[in-house]
Design a protein around this motif. Sequence first.
Motif, short mmCIF file in Angstrom:
data_model
loop_
_atom_site.label_atom_id
_atom_site.label_comp_id
_atom_site.label_asym_id
_atom_site.label_seq_id
_atom_site.Cartn_x
_atom_site.Cartn_y
_atom_site.Cartn_z
N GLU A 81 0.81 -1.22 0.00
CA GLU A 81 0.00 0.00 0.00
C GLU A 81 0.84 1.27 0.00
O GLU A 81 0.30 2.38 0.08
CB GLU A 81 -0.93 -0.01 1.21
CG GLU A 81 -1.85 -1.22 1.25
CD GLU A 81 -2.73 -1.24 2.47
OE1 GLU A 81 -2.91 -0.15 3.08
OE2 GLU A 81 -3.23 -2.31 2.85
N GLY A 82 2.16 1.14 -0.04
CA GLY A 82 3.01 2.32 -0.07
C GLY A 82 3.10 3.04 1.25
O GLY A 82 3.37 4.25 1.29
N GLY A 83 2.89 2.33 2.37
CA GLY A 83 3.00 2.94 3.69
C GLY A 83 4.28 2.52 4.38
O GLY A 83 5.25 2.15 3.74
N PHE A 84 4.26 2.55 5.70
CA PHE A 84 5.43 2.10 6.46
C PHE A 84 4.98 1.54 7.80
O PHE A 84 3.88 1.81 8.28
CB PHE A 84 6.44 3.23 6.66
CG PHE A 84 6.00 4.32 7.61
CD1 PHE A 84 6.33 4.27 8.96
CD2 PHE A 84 5.25 5.40 7.14
CE1 PHE A 84 5.93 5.27 9.83
CE2 PHE A 84 4.85 6.41 8.01
CZ PHE A 84 5.19 6.34 9.36
N VAL A 85 5.88 0.75 8.40
CA VAL A 85 5.63 0.13 9.70
C VAL A 85 6.49 0.82 10.74
O VAL A 85 7.66 1.11 10.50
CB VAL A 85 5.98 -1.38 9.65
CG1 VAL A 85 5.72 -2.03 11.02
CG2 VAL A 85 5.19 -2.07 8.58
N TRP A 86 5.90 1.08 11.89
CA TRP A 86 6.66 1.57 13.04
C TRP A 86 6.60 0.51 14.11
O TRP A 86 5.55 0.28 14.73
CB TRP A 86 6.09 2.89 13.54
CG TRP A 86 6.89 3.46 14.68
CD1 TRP A 86 7.98 2.93 15.31
CD2 TRP A 86 6.65 4.72 15.35
NE1 TRP A 86 8.44 3.74 16.31
CE2 TRP A 86 7.65 4.84 16.36
CE3 TRP A 86 5.70 5.72 15.18
CZ2 TRP A 86 7.69 5.94 17.20
CZ3 TRP A 86 5.75 6.82 16.02
CH2 TRP A 86 6.74 6.94 17.02
N LEU A 87 7.72 -0.14 14.34
CA LEU A 87 7.83 -1.19 15.34
C LEU A 87 8.61 -0.64 16.53
O LEU A 87 9.76 -0.22 16.38
CB LEU A 87 8.54 -2.42 14.75
CG LEU A 87 8.78 -3.60 15.70
CD1 LEU A 87 7.45 -4.18 16.18
CD2 LEU A 87 9.61 -4.67 15.01
N GLY A 88 7.99 -0.65 17.69
CA GLY A 88 8.63 -0.14 18.90
C GLY A 88 9.07 -1.27 19.80
O GLY A 88 8.26 -2.14 20.17
N LEU A 89 10.32 -1.26 20.20
CA LEU A 89 10.90 -2.30 21.06
C LEU A 89 11.49 -1.69 22.31
O LEU A 89 11.97 -0.54 22.28
CB LEU A 89 11.99 -3.08 20.31
CG LEU A 89 11.63 -3.69 18.96
CD1 LEU A 89 12.88 -4.30 18.33
CD2 LEU A 89 10.54 -4.73 19.09
N HIS A 90 11.48 -2.47 23.38
CA HIS A 90 12.10 -2.04 24.63
C HIS A 90 13.06 -3.12 25.12
O HIS A 90 12.65 -4.21 25.50
CB HIS A 90 11.04 -1.77 25.70
CG HIS A 90 11.60 -1.36 27.02
ND1 HIS A 90 11.24 -1.94 28.21
CD2 HIS A 90 12.54 -0.41 27.34
CE1 HIS A 90 11.90 -1.38 29.21
NE2 HIS A 90 12.69 -0.45 28.70
N GLU A 91 14.35 -2.81 25.06
CA GLU A 91 15.41 -3.70 25.54
C GLU A 91 15.24 -5.12 25.02
O GLU A 91 15.04 -6.06 25.80
CB GLU A 91 15.46 -3.68 27.07
CG GLU A 91 15.79 -2.30 27.63
CD GLU A 91 15.84 -2.28 29.16
OE1 GLU A 91 15.55 -3.33 29.76
OE2 GLU A 91 16.17 -1.22 29.72
#
Length: 380
Positions: A81-91
């Motif tokens: 779809e021409g978007g992007f992913v934001w993956l948030g990680l903690h340690e």
Amino acid sequence: MSDRAERSRLTAPDGGRVIKPRAWAPVRAMTRILNADGSHHVPAPAGPGRSAIMDCGLYVDGKRQPGDWHYPEALAAARREGGFVWLGLHEPELGEMTAIAATFGLHELAVEDAVKAQQRPKLERFGEVNFLVLRTARYCEHAELTENSEVVETGQVMLFIGPNFVISIRHGDACRLAPVRADLEAKHELLGHGPWAVAYGVTDRVVDLYLEVADRLEDDLDVLEADVFDRQSTGRIQRIYQMKRELVEFKRAVAPLQRPLMTLTGQANRDVPQEVRRYFRDVQDHLSRTVEQVNSYDDLLNSILQARLAQVTVDQNNDMRKIAAWAAIAAVWTAIAGIYGMNFEDMPELKMTYGYPVVLAIMLVISLALYRWFRRNGWL
């Protein structure tokens, strides 16, 4: 063929090595699954222990798409779809980070840095993926500054920025990213510029915290300065050293970030959209202000330390003068008593009826005269 030799045959577009699941077989077993769009992904390990994933969102045209996304499906949808992913990680731990790296095609050297979290601020490029390292900082509240007070707490935030994704990795609690995500999701136009808008939002939050810490440090320095020059205060020098140590830790977080920001705002950088580059310039201005503050604080703290050392020297000289003054007064009694203790038969005043009280009176008069003279000159 050994794992090392096998990894050497896998090259990224920039000549570096790219994570291959087989190379990390001792960490966990991975199975490739064919998605509906024909792409492959590796699922996250299902072993015991917590997951480092704090949030995973799919963004198209600056708007977050509804639903709970697993990062392989979100990445496939972002590419469609021409978007992007934001993956948030903690340690994250190595096992889970390895699975994520295999899905997104992250370089193994950057993955190692992201897990260890012992890096100075920097910006590196691995093929189409940029790796940005930030040192975070926050002010620690304390009722009174002591030689053991923790004034500045530091951590790290690392960003993998690719064409269709951004992965944020947080170490420590100095800068939480949930407010950054919420703020950016309310700015659809900015978020529509893609992953670099997220990089700007995170960097801006980190630098804003720098400014807050710098302002609070100024208050501590004012208190410390006033205490040093207060003649009624002891002004323990250990507190100044502790403050200097905390300032050095803060400076290590702030100063090295200047070069990565200069790269991001430079005209030669074609990765960052022109519009987002303007936002990064604003962050660079704030960072420059913080660096100037930190440098001035360092100079001021050095001056405070030198002033305190000078005070210690002066106090020691005053003590020595007092000791010398009392020693001079005592020397009068010692000298006269020593003369009359030489046991000569022919000495003046030996046969006088009032010789003893007269000599004591002379000793007392000379001592009082010396005492008044020393007091008048500030020795006592």
